[in-house]
Design a protein around this motif. Structure first.
Motif, PDB file in Angstrom:
ATOM      1  N   TYR A   9      -4.913 -32.998   0.124  1.00 34.62           N
ATOM      2  CA  TYR A   9      -4.825 -33.291  -1.308  1.00 34.62           C
ATOM      3  C   TYR A   9      -5.992 -34.168  -1.761  1.00 34.62           C
ATOM      4  N   ILE A 224       2.776 -29.430  -8.026  1.00 34.32           N
ATOM      5  CA  ILE A 224       2.245 -29.923  -9.301  1.00 34.32           C
ATOM      6  C   ILE A 224       3.327 -29.807 -10.364  1.00 34.32           C
ATOM      7  N   LYS A 264      -0.154 -23.709 -12.553  1.00 31.58           N
ATOM      8  CA  LYS A 264      -0.252 -24.836 -11.617  1.00 31.58           C
ATOM      9  C   LYS A 264      -1.534 -24.737 -10.791  1.00 31.58           C
ATOM     10  N   PHE A 268      -4.679 -27.317 -10.640  1.00 28.11           N
ATOM     11  CA  PHE A 268      -5.108 -27.861  -9.348  1.00 28.11           C
ATOM     12  C   PHE A 268      -6.602 -27.640  -9.138  1.00 28.11           C
ATOM     13  N   ASN A 273      -3.350 -33.095 -12.031  1.00 29.33           N
ATOM     14  CA  ASN A 273      -2.041 -33.083 -11.362  1.00 29.33           C
ATOM     15  C   ASN A 273      -0.920 -32.809 -12.357  1.00 29.33           C
ATOM     16  N   TYR A 274      -1.227 -32.080 -13.412  1.00 25.87           N
ATOM     17  CA  TYR A 274      -0.221 -31.667 -14.392  1.00 25.87           C
ATOM     18  C   TYR A 274      -0.674 -30.362 -15.028  1.00 25.87           C
TER      19      TYR A 274
END
Length: 318
Positions: A9, A224, A264, A268, A273-274
């Motif tokens: 991540y 996410i 998502k 990413f 992260n949204y």
């Protein structure tokens, strides 16, 4: 989150940046198509690439596979291609005076499988891919064989040579997460193509991510968050396709799942992260354009599926 996932991540933005830089060594332009192909892979879905001949559909798939360090195989679809040519077949070996059955895997046993000009294969052969696409396994005879993960079918077709082709049935189209269009290059992009492929040596690429990292990125993508109001917007969008004027058959619940997963994945890829409303708007076209069927009157008037998707998005303020 495990230590391995946490490590991937933290490095995800760098991994995505390296991937794009490496793909751009070979592919000129096509930014939208490249992004959507990476979205499909990170979201764990299959993709159908469509364009006129000569716009680098096959080259894009081969380059992406090389950059991701994944096993790659190619199936050149023709009318005489048989299901066993894809899935594999059982062979009889003679050992010590006896006979032993041995399964010889076909090209579908790979991480990225390019089904080139998939609409040239017969319906019987096309259907051989259904189980692999949906369940990540292949049944030959009375035995079932699991496919290695990650697994993607990346298929190509062109829309202008329809003689001798077999259009994909709706049930199979629905199993593709995205239908990606590739456009003609601009003047500057075509000049760069000439420079790159007629003067310099053809560019080479190297793997930028491992198989294990791809699997980890897919897991992280699902984590996410997406706001409840955006989930409702997705459901309203898909429901609208089933009642929209000019649409004979709307999208299935698989479209709702696909739109959220691809939104998502796009977030990413862009380092967020949204999920934003823009992600839903951008991904609605490749997710829905192959999942709605227009009525005869709409097609007679020249209405396209993308126009329908755009009108629905506008009506919902998405």
């Amino acid at each position: 989150m495990s230590e391995d996932l946490r490590s991937v991540y933290s490095r995800a933005p760098e991994i995505f940046q390296r991937l794009r830089k490496e793909i751009d060594k070979v592919i000129v332009g096509q930014d939208r198509a490249i992004e959507q192909l990476l979205v499909s892979i990170i979201a764990g879905g299959h993709a159908l690439l469509e364009s006129n001949p000569g716009l680098a559909k096959t080259l894009l798939v081969k380059t992406t596979a090389s950059c991701m360090g994944l096993d790659f195989s190619r199936i050149q679809c023709t009318p005489d291609l048989m299901p066993a040519d894809i899935t594999g077949t059982t062979i009889i070996d003679e050992i010590g005076g006896g006979k032993k059955f041995r399964f010889e895997p076909g090209p579908v046993f790979s991480n990225i499988v390019l089904a080139d000009e998939i609409n040239r294969a017969s319906p019987k052969t096309q259907s051989a891919l259904l189980e692999a696409m949906q369940e990540k396994q292949v049944t030959v005879g009375n035995k079932t064989y699991a496919l290695d993960r990650p697994f993607f079918i990346l298929a190509t077709q062109n829309p202008i040579e329809m003689e001798g082709t077999f259009p994909l049935p709706e049930a199979q189209l629905d199993r593709f997460l995205l239908k990606i269009f590739m456009e003609y290059p601009t003047m500057d992009e075509e000049l760069e193509i000439l420079e790159r492929y007629t003067i310099r040596a053809e560019p080479k690429v190297s793997p930028q991510v491992s198989k294990e990292e791809v699997i980890a990125l897919q897991k992280l993508c699902r984590d996410i968050p997406i706001a409840d109001d955006l989930k409702r917007a997705v459901v309203n969008l898909v429901l609208a396709t089933r009642n929209w004027d000019g649409v004979q058959y709307g999208a299935s619940p698989r479209a709702s799942i696909g739109l959220i997963l691809s939104a998502k994945a796009r977030a990413f890829l862009q380092g967020r992260n949204y999920v934003s409303k823009e992600d839903l708007h951008v991904m609605a076209y490749p997710v829905l354009r192959h999942r709605i069927i227009l009525g005869f009157e709409a097609e007679r008037k020249g209405l396209t599926r993308d126009q329908v998707v755009g009108d629905i998005l506008k009506s919902l303020s998405l």
